[in-house]
Write a protein that holds these residues in place. Structure first.
Motif: not given
Length: 359
Positions: A321-325
């Motif tokens: 999946g993905e994540f944002t910083i």
């Protein structure tokens, strides 16, 4: 060493050159001249230095570099200063790293003073190629390769050291905007005992397939994990990483033989500490990165290197999946480090460390 000099018989006309310099891109435009220095173990080492027109290099089909990949390179920039003069940023570190790479690849050391003289001479003869648009520079590519013609697995006895130059704009098309990264789970860049700490072409070749995977998913660069546990973040295909926490700590992966010791990385560690941040070189896991970014404990991530300088990381994608910083925006620490480092390189911020070499 005396350099034989041959001026280009038909250099690019100034009007055409100036038009090209208005939008040089990255790595596609080249100056008129190049440096070549030969090495022959049977002739006592380095000899026959020359500066002449940039032109194709004649190679025997059995040249060792084509079969056994004895090749190393460096990347550095010439910056136009506020007063119009030209300068290099820590070129002695590039000279030292070239030799560290050479030793790992069973290649001969090049005297550091000869490296620096070669760079100076090329810049001097092609100084009109330094672009003046904001964010631009003259990118220098010194490299060495095995030129001896033989088919047998042993270190070559003949080499060429070459320096070429390329006017450069921004490395990423979007400039300093936050980039998207792809986490490679199936491929690694380097393994313990390998060539990860050397700046050799094979390391970059190993990154091309996962890089293509990332680009196909809309990402700008690929993130590599350690080769043993596939757990710890190491570096990108061509840049080091820094992680900024909300409590003021900054972490960067340690140099353990699998990560390239970046000149920009080393400079930023110094600058961050001067700005009051606690910087540690320690392993940082991919699962921790996701968890800390999600919770807000991690506020920023940025990548760094000679070509891209300091580039914010906005989103990280991978098979899980993905994540944002930091909301996908450029953080204040990232912006400050980019501003400070570029200021030193361009001569608008005081150089307290003697990092700038005037040309």
């Amino acid at each position: 060493m005396i350099f034989e000099q041959r001026l280009h018989p038909a250099p690019v006309p100034s009007a055409i050159r100036d038009e090209a310099l208005a939008d040089p891109g990255f790595g596609k435009l080249f100056t008129d001249h190049m440096i070549v220095i030969d090495y022959d173990a049977d002739q006592g080492g380095w000899h026959s230095a020359s500066i002449g027109p940039r032109e194709p290099i004649a190679l025997d089909p059995a040249a060792a570099v084509l079969h056994y990949a004895q090749e190393i390179f460096e990347g550095m920039k010439v910056y136009k200063q506020a007063d119009g003069s030209l300068a290099l940023f820590r070129p002695e570190r590039n000279a030292a790293r070239l030799n560290a790479s050479a030793r790992r690849m069973a290649m001969p050391d090049l005297p550091e003073e000869l490296f620096l003289e070669a760079v100076r001479k090329l810049v001097d003869i092609d100084r009109d190629w330094v672009p003046t648009i904001e964010g631009s520079s003259l990118y220098l590519r010194p490299f060495m390769f095995a030129s001896e013609a033989f088919l047998g697995v042993r270190p070559a006895r003949q080499y060429k050291f070459v320096v070429i130059a390329s006017p450069a704009g921004a490395y990423f098309k979007g400039g300093a905007k936050p980039v998207r990264l792809w986490v490679s789970r199936d491929y690694v860049r380097a393994a313990p005992g390998g060539t990860g700490a050397a700046k050799t072409g094979g390391n970059y070749a190993a990154s091309l397939v996962p890089q293509a995977e990332g680009i196909a998913r809309g990402c700008d660069q690929v993130v590599f994990l350690d080769a043993v546990e596939r757990r710890y973040v190491e570096e990108l295909g061509g840049m080091n990483l820094f992680f900024v926490f909300a409590d003021g700590r900054v972490v960067t992966p340690p140099l353990s033989g699998t990560i390239l010791p970046g000149v920009t990385r080393d400079s930023l560690i110094t600058l961050l500490r001067e700005e009051g941040y606690s910087v540690s070189e320690e392993p940082y896991g991919i699962d921790d990165w996701r968890a800390d970014a999600t919770s807000g404990a991690l506020s920023e991530t940025f990548a760094c290197g000679t070509a891209a300088v300091v580039t914010p990381v906005g989103t990280v994608m991978g098979p899980a999946g993905e994540f944002t910083i930091g909301g996908g925006e450029t953080g204040s620490v990232t912006a400050r480090m980019r501003e400070l480092l570029l200021g030193i390189q361009l001569g608008t911020v005081a150089d307290r460390h003697g990092w700038i070499t005037r040309l």
